[in-house]
Design an enzyme around this catalytic site. Sequence first.
Site, PDB file in Angstrom:
ATOM      1  N   MET A   7       7.567   5.655 -17.344  1.00 11.21           N
ATOM      2  CA  MET A   7       7.489   4.193 -17.377  1.00 11.21           C
ATOM      3  C   MET A   7       6.064   3.723 -17.101  1.00 11.21           C
ATOM      4  O   MET A   7       5.499   2.946 -17.861  1.00 11.21           O
ATOM      5  CB  MET A   7       8.414   3.580 -16.314  1.00 11.21           C
TER       6      MET A   7
ATOM      7  N   SER B  83       4.684  -1.802 -11.454  1.00 10.92           N
ATOM      8  CA  SER B  83       5.962  -2.473 -11.212  1.00 10.92           C
ATOM      9  C   SER B  83       6.308  -3.455 -12.329  1.00 10.92           C
ATOM     10  O   SER B  83       7.479  -3.777 -12.535  1.00 10.92           O
ATOM     11  CB  SER B  83       5.905  -3.208  -9.862  1.00 10.92           C
TER      12      SER B  83
ATOM     13  N   THR C 282       6.430  12.002 -12.392  1.00 10.22           N
ATOM     14  CA  THR C 282       7.037  13.103 -11.652  1.00 10.22           C
ATOM     15  C   THR C 282       7.687  14.086 -12.617  1.00 10.22           C
ATOM     16  O   THR C 282       8.334  13.672 -13.586  1.00 10.22           O
ATOM     17  CB  THR C 282       8.094  12.564 -10.671  1.00 10.22           C
TER      18      THR C 282
ATOM     19  N   ALA D 290      10.482  -8.069 -22.779  1.00 12.62           N
ATOM     20  CA  ALA D 290      11.752  -7.456 -22.393  1.00 12.62           C
ATOM     21  C   ALA D 290      12.687  -7.253 -23.576  1.00 12.62           C
ATOM     22  O   ALA D 290      13.554  -6.378 -23.546  1.00 12.62           O
ATOM     23  CB  ALA D 290      12.437  -8.304 -21.326  1.00 12.62           C
TER      24      ALA D 290
ATOM     25  N   GLU E 292      17.946   4.357  -8.775  1.00 11.89           N
ATOM     26  CA  GLU E 292      16.661   4.947  -8.384  1.00 11.89           C
ATOM     27  C   GLU E 292      16.219   4.407  -7.026  1.00 11.89           C
ATOM     28  O   GLU E 292      15.735   5.159  -6.171  1.00 11.89           O
ATOM     29  CB  GLU E 292      15.606   4.641  -9.440  1.00 11.89           C
TER      30      GLU E 292
ATOM     31  N   GLN F   2       8.559   7.951  30.917  1.00 16.76           N
ATOM     32  CA  GLN F   2       9.386   6.810  30.503  1.00 16.76           C
ATOM     33  C   GLN F   2       8.921   6.211  29.191  1.00 16.76           C
ATOM     34  O   GLN F   2       9.750   5.821  28.351  1.00 16.76           O
ATOM     35  CB  GLN F   2       9.376   5.732  31.599  1.00 16.76           C
TER      36      GLN F   2
ATOM     37  N   GLN G  91       2.297  10.360  16.379  1.00 17.55           N
ATOM     38  CA  GLN G  91       1.627   9.980  17.625  1.00 17.55           C
ATOM     39  C   GLN G  91       2.182  10.775  18.812  1.00 17.55           C
ATOM     40  O   GLN G  91       1.429  11.214  19.687  1.00 17.55           O
ATOM     41  CB  GLN G  91       1.801   8.484  17.866  1.00 17.55           C
TER      42      GLN G  91
ATOM     43  N   GLU H  58       6.766  -5.186  -2.240  1.00 20.62           N
ATOM     44  CA  GLU H  58       6.465  -6.612  -2.454  1.00 20.62           C
ATOM     45  C   GLU H  58       7.371  -7.189  -3.534  1.00 20.62           C
ATOM     46  O   GLU H  58       7.864  -8.325  -3.427  1.00 20.62           O
ATOM     47  CB  GLU H  58       4.991  -6.784  -2.819  1.00 20.62           C
TER      48      GLU H  58
END
Length: 434
Positions: free
Chosen positions: A176, A183, A209, A231, A295, A332, A389, A420
């Site tokens: 794609m 996006s 991929t 589209a 997906e 703690q 960390q 986003e």
Amino acid sequence: MAGVRGLQKLPAASMNFLKNSKISCSSLFVPKRLCNMERPEPGQAEKMTDIGTRRIFSEEHDIYRKSVRRFFQEEVVPYHDQWELDGQVSREVWQKAGAAGLLGVCTSEEDGGVGGDILTSSIVWDEQGYAGVNGVGWALHSDIVMPYIAHYGTKEQKEKFLPAMTAGNKIGAIAMTEPGAGSDLQGIRTNAKKEGSGWVLNGSKVFITNGTMCDVCIVVAITNPEAKSAAHGISLFLVEAGMEGFKKGKKLKKLGLKAQDTAELFFEDVKLPASALLGEANKGFMYLMTELPQERLIVAGVGTSASEWMFEITRDYVIQRKAFGRTISSLQTVQHKLAEMKSEICMMRAFYDQCLLQHQHGKLDNYSVSMVKYLASDLQNKIADQCLQLHGGWGYMWEYPIARAFVDARVQPIYAGCNEIMKELIARPIVSAK
């Protein structure tokens, strides 16, 4: 069932009926999930990665999960360091995965798949996360690429590709993204022009991929540049490795996912037969929008299981690691951080399992899947940061799994539609006029 804490009791007569009846829960008003109320949720188990948890699953699922977990530990984990250096996994492990029933799980037997459901298929996503490995692109192959062929392919296309993909003899990819269109799928420039009964494909794709190893690739292309909107002029094509003009670029060097082959693909006057068209011409965008929710659910599933795994390896580390004459788990501030992380992961698991169950029944909407994708991938990065960390300087060393998990997590909020965009999709019904 009635004695499970937090479950509202039904009348005794109803409870006895449910226990003794041969009628399945799915045919009653009682949600199917209540059939497995004896099973603990991950947060209630000794470890969140334990087998036998999660009420959406059954003992049959547990048997399959055990075999998948064993496969990852025996056939993937020992070789993963070398695959990271190679930039890809071996073809042999694909074929072994096919023989072990890890590929094409939710593709029907009639179409050449295993014939399971999405719950069973999701176990493979979970176990990849629990193994802490990133190289095998099986979720994309089995649960993104194969469904397109199963849902929109002709009988001949299904027979040609799906059984071989289930066996691991053919590797699938989907193209794609382009250098100038991520996006925004309507911004693609790759095009296919009609020539006789076939098509001529030109363009390029990036960040694909399984791109280097793929034998068949679903390519998204413009077929009607005059359509009223982009589209309405997009189609999908099945492009096979070895076709003249189809060239695979070098493997891309990435921040993370180093064992997963990711490539640029180039199409220079690739002559495609009419049989290469997947589905109907100019309906590709509709197909993409229909399949994208799964997906995004996969991204959420991988993110949630990865968060659970990172938490568990970090818990083990802080219990063993000593500083100031005692284990750091006795501090703690460390205890509170573990408590915060586990609480957030448990909430994420509950929401994800709800979405997975809805998807199983065809009820998952775009807004919910956008929420779960955004939340799970953000949480995965947060957990990776906090767990690293807690490892201190050792967490920055590549030999420690948390270092790899940290860089692997970073792409999750980016692909399958960046977070986003997810927020835009979530916001639309909130502010739209009724």
